[in-house]
Motif scaffolding. Structure first.
Motif, PDB file in Angstrom:
ATOM      1  N   SER A 240      -2.384  51.107 -25.265  1.00  0.00           N
ATOM      2  CA  SER A 240      -2.241  52.567 -25.215  1.00  0.00           C
ATOM      3  C   SER A 240      -2.186  53.103 -23.794  1.00  0.00           C
ATOM      4  N   GLY A 241      -2.697  52.338 -22.825  1.00  0.00           N
ATOM      5  CA  GLY A 241      -2.767  52.819 -21.449  1.00  0.00           C
ATOM      6  C   GLY A 241      -3.791  53.925 -21.273  1.00  0.00           C
ATOM      7  N   ILE A 242      -4.853  53.903 -22.071  1.00  0.00           N
ATOM      8  CA  ILE A 242      -5.870  54.945 -22.054  1.00  0.00           C
ATOM      9  C   ILE A 242      -7.229  54.343 -21.733  1.00  0.00           C
ATOM     10  N   ALA A 243      -8.009  55.079 -20.925  1.00  0.00           N
ATOM     11  CA  ALA A 243      -9.373  54.672 -20.610  1.00  0.00           C
ATOM     12  C   ALA A 243     -10.329  55.820 -20.888  1.00  0.00           C
ATOM     13  N   ARG A 244     -11.577  55.473 -21.157  1.00  0.00           N
ATOM     14  CA  ARG A 244     -12.626  56.471 -21.381  1.00  0.00           C
ATOM     15  C   ARG A 244     -13.454  56.598 -20.109  1.00  0.00           C
ATOM     16  N   VAL A 245     -13.646  57.829 -19.640  1.00  0.00           N
ATOM     17  CA  VAL A 245     -14.410  58.081 -18.418  1.00  0.00           C
ATOM     18  C   VAL A 245     -15.414  59.204 -18.668  1.00  0.00           C
ATOM     19  N   LYS A 246     -16.472  59.208 -17.866  1.00  0.00           N
ATOM     20  CA  LYS A 246     -17.515  60.214 -18.028  1.00  0.00           C
ATOM     21  C   LYS A 246     -17.523  61.179 -16.850  1.00  0.00           C
ATOM     22  N   THR A 247     -17.484  62.465 -17.150  1.00  0.00           N
ATOM     23  CA  THR A 247     -17.596  63.519 -16.153  1.00  0.00           C
ATOM     24  C   THR A 247     -18.906  64.270 -16.389  1.00  0.00           C
ATOM     25  N   ILE A 248     -19.156  65.283 -15.600  1.00  0.00           N
ATOM     26  CA  ILE A 248     -20.387  66.061 -15.792  1.00  0.00           C
ATOM     27  C   ILE A 248     -20.379  66.788 -17.136  1.00  0.00           C
ATOM     28  N   GLU A 249     -19.183  66.999 -17.707  1.00  0.00           N
ATOM     29  CA  GLU A 249     -19.087  67.643 -19.018  1.00  0.00           C
ATOM     30  C   GLU A 249     -19.237  66.652 -20.165  1.00  0.00           C
ATOM     31  N   GLY A 250     -19.170  65.345 -19.868  1.00  0.00           N
ATOM     32  CA  GLY A 250     -19.265  64.328 -20.903  1.00  0.00           C
ATOM     33  C   GLY A 250     -18.084  63.366 -20.855  1.00  0.00           C
ATOM     34  N   TRP A 251     -17.923  62.578 -21.910  1.00  0.00           N
ATOM     35  CA  TRP A 251     -16.858  61.579 -21.954  1.00  0.00           C
ATOM     36  C   TRP A 251     -15.513  62.218 -22.308  1.00  0.00           C
ATOM     37  N   ILE A 252     -14.465  61.769 -21.580  1.00  0.00           N
ATOM     38  CA  ILE A 252     -13.097  62.218 -21.850  1.00  0.00           C
ATOM     39  C   ILE A 252     -12.176  61.004 -21.752  1.00  0.00           C
ATOM     40  N   TYR A 253     -10.881  61.243 -22.000  1.00  0.00           N
ATOM     41  CA  TYR A 253      -9.887  60.178 -21.896  1.00  0.00           C
ATOM     42  C   TYR A 253      -8.870  60.511 -20.812  1.00  0.00           C
TER      43      TYR A 253
END
Length: 345
Positions: A240-253
């Motif tokens: 898919s070419g997608i990764a999960r990352v965490k920011t100060i707002e929470g997890w996003i893609y």
């Protein structure tokens, strides 16, 4: 000539699918094929998934030791007895990888092959699993890189504190200054040790933690592809070419260019695997794609990630197997179930 080559290729290469399951009546573990048929009459209190060689690790409580069984349940006779196996953090006990298994005897490590022969003597203080034909080992407090014949080479850096497994031709290493970089397969520095932490490469991209504790993604030259800005990060799913990352707002893609993706179908964020992501709607789970669309509607009590085209799912308290269309390959009938493994033979 083309037809002859194709025939040889097809007839000379076969695959078998094997799944580790817990029987609902016996309440013990065994192994089945994609038809849901048991491939062995033996059941175990403690065992592990099959690897690509066809062998699975089984722990014998009576003898208090590990041993290997093939896809038919036959025990592999090994030259070395009473050994321990490597326990990889997050992955559990590892058996054969790339045709070799790391074994420990009297606090020293070596390797056996799939015929049970001790190919590399148990003399090392520490080893990693053999992958891509190489392993990082420690002898007399010094790190070395060995191949499948046991040939040793010293890595280029002299201040190495740790070397991890080789994946995509690169192994993360840590220096005595607590900085990390990558070694190539010859032990030379591929990427200088300037990072606080590193992940493995997946499709030529690895996450890296900069000195300010922020995480981004680098290529195999050590260049930032996605600038450090995240609190935590996972590897990219190749399909898919997608990764999960965490920011100060929470997890996003994000995609491989670092663009934030509007994937909001699920309350719980999990990793993409083979192009699909497990997600929930209320108390039920399904799978959605990179276009923010449910491919398999939420209907299951629990799910595992797709592997080799299939996923284990739980419905009405029991586990079965579905394909990527959501069709039942094995109807729910097991107390527990692991991922679908492929054996090449």
């Amino acid at each position: 000539i083309f037809l002859i080559t194709l025939f040889i290729t097809i007839t000379g290469y076969s695959q078998k699918y094997i799944i580790q399951v817990k029987d609902a009546e016996k309440r013990k573990w065994s192994y089945i094929n994609l038809k849901g048929e048991y491939i062995s009459s033996e059941f175990y209190k403690k065992c592990f998934e099959n690897d690509e060689s066809g062998y699975a690790v089984v722990f014998d409580n009576r003898r208090d030791q590990y041993f290997f069984i093939d896809e038919n349940g036959k025990i592999l006779e090994t030259e070395i007895k009473g050994f321990n196996l490597k326990n990889v953090l997050g992955l559990g006990v590892k058996g054969f990888v790339d045709g070799y298994a790391a074994v420990e005897k009297k606090d020293r490590w070596g390797f056996i092959d799939t015929e049970g022969r001790l190919i590399i003597d148990c003399k090392y203080e520490k080893v990693n699993v053999m992958n891509e034909g190489l392993s990082a080992v420690r002898l007399d407090k010094k790190w070395l890189i060995i191949d499948k014949n046991g040939n040793e080479r010293s890595p280029e850096p002299k201040n190495i504190e740790d070397i991890r497994m080789f994946i995509e031709g690169a192994a993360p290493f840590k220096t005595s200054e607590e900085k990390m970089g990558f070694l190539d397969q010859n032990g030379n520095i591929l990427i200088n040790p300037v990072f606080d932490n590193l992940g493995y490469f997946s499709g030529g991209i690895a996450w890296a933690r900069a000195s300010d504790a922020k995480i981004g993604y680098i290529d195999k030259k050590g260049n930032w592809l996605i600038a450090p800005q995240f609190l935590s990060a996972r590897k990219f799913d190749i399909e898919s070419g997608i990764a999960r990352v965490k920011t100060i707002e929470g997890w996003i893609y994000i995609d491989r260019a670092g663009n934030k993706l509007n994937l909001n179908l699920s309350n719980k964020k999990k990793d993409f695997s083979e192009g699909l992501c497990a997600g929930n709607s209320g108390e039920f789970y399904g799978f959605y794609n990179s276009e923010n669309r449910w491919v398999i509607s939420p209907q299951f009590d629990a799910v595992r990630d797709f592997k080799n085209g299939y996923a284990a799912v739980k419905k009405d308290g029991l586990w079965g197997i579905i394909n990527k269309k959501g069709e039942w390959i094995i109807t729910p009938r097991y107390l527990a179930m692991k991922v679908v493994e492929i054996i090449n033979y």
